[in-house]
Design an enzyme around this catalytic site. Structure first.
Site, short mmCIF file in Angstrom:
data_model
loop_
_atom_site.label_atom_id
_atom_site.label_comp_id
_atom_site.label_asym_id
_atom_site.label_seq_id
_atom_site.Cartn_x
_atom_site.Cartn_y
_atom_site.Cartn_z
N ASP A 34 0.83 -1.20 0.00
CA ASP A 34 0.00 0.00 0.00
C ASP A 34 0.87 1.26 0.00
OD1 ASP A 34 -2.37 1.36 -0.09
OD2 ASP A 34 -2.70 1.32 2.07
N HIS A 51 2.48 3.50 -9.01
CA HIS A 51 2.34 2.06 -9.27
C HIS A 51 3.57 1.52 -9.99
CE1 HIS A 51 -1.60 2.04 -7.61
NE2 HIS A 51 -2.16 2.74 -8.57
N LEU A 145 10.95 -20.54 -4.61
CA LEU A 145 10.00 -19.58 -4.00
C LEU A 145 8.68 -19.68 -4.75
CD1 LEU A 145 9.38 -17.03 -2.19
CD2 LEU A 145 10.11 -15.66 -4.15
#
Ligand code: FPP
Length: 267
Positions: A34, A51, A145
């Protein structure tokens, strides 16, 4: 109250406390990224610039997880509710996701990252869905991962979908109503094949879950930081892990009951 990125909130390292701390790296990290919009607005730039800067922070976070031996990383990239943002921002985010997939998948594959998406994939344009499918297919055998990207995801929607799947099984005669329990639900939730997140991090200063992984976060350790996502650095992630390592996870039991299997440093 969950602790946050505040050195004063760290507990004293008494011998008693040390005997029950987690003292290890989380296997599964879940993150709400955020603060992209505010980061851009503070610079008097369009939100989309935030972004884009956020996409760079995603790479930093993945690098950190690979270095630390974290096995699973789940990122909240776009919520079911984010479709309600201005059309221009949603369109630009879709382009960013498409470009990121075109740009990053080869390298992630080379580094042993398995990429998966959770959420309502059918809401995305076909071109993006094709890239998501291809990324999953290309990286499906990687195990270093597991990177799960929550896209058009909502925790309540996830729970409702699991309930629907169970109801279907009952209607089809595959399941009895009395056999519906939390394990049956869990098998139909997103991320069912992964251990629940050990640590949840939210950047950007707000202290809420925002409809992310509501089921899966039941016993997850929560950690919040004022740092805006584009400003994320390894030192901030390090602080989160250090704090996590000092936590005592009791899973509803008492400290005295903790077995070494749930808390390796308790022995
Ligand atoms: C929340 O910040 C962030 C988003 C809704 C988008 C997250 C997207 C990225 C981090 C970019 C790339 C991601 C991937 C997986 C390639 P916000 O816009 O709500 O920030 P604000 O609270 O400051 O307005």
């Amino acid at each position: 109250m969950p602790s946050s990125d505040n050195p004063d909130s760290q507990p004293p390292a008494s011998a008693n406390h040390e005997s029950r701390i987690t003292n290890h790296v989380p296997a599964h990290l879940a993150v709400i990224m955020d603060g992209n919009g505010r980061w851009a607005e503070r610079r008097k730039r369009p939100r989309m610039i935030g972004h884009r800067a956020g996409a760079r922070a995603v790479n930093l976070c993945i690098d950190f997880c690979l270095e630390q031996g974290i096995e699973a990383l789940t990122l909240f990239a776009f919520s079911s509710e984010n479709w309600g943002r201005p059309e221009e921002e949603v369109g630009a985010l879709m382009k960013l996701f498409l470009n990121a997939l075109e740009r990053e998948v080869e390298e992630l594959d080379r580094r042993g990252v398995r990429i998966r998406f959770i959420g309502e994939r059918e809401r995305f344009a076909q071109a993006l869905r094709d890239k998501m499918d291809a990324a999953e297919m290309q990286t499906r055998d990687n195990r270093r991962l597991t990177l799960s990207i929550a896209a058009s995801y909502g925790g309540r929607q996830d729970i409702a979908a699991a309930a629907r799947a169970l109801a279907r099984d009952v209607v089809d005669g595959k399941l009895r109503v009395q056999d519906i329990d939390e394990n049956a639900m869990a098998t139909h939730m997103a991320l069912a094949d992964l251990p629940a997140p050990d640590l949840f991090i939210r950047t950007g200063g707000d202290h809420r879950i925002s409809n992310f992984l509501l089921w899966q976060l039941a016993y997850t350790e929560l950690w919040f930081t004022e740092t805006l996502w584009p400003e994320l650095d390894a030192a901030t992630l390090r602080r989160a892990l250090d704090d996590y390592a000092r936590r005592e996870r009791r899973f509803g039991l008492t400290g005295a009951q903790l077995a070494p299997s749930t808390n390796p440093s308790a022995a």
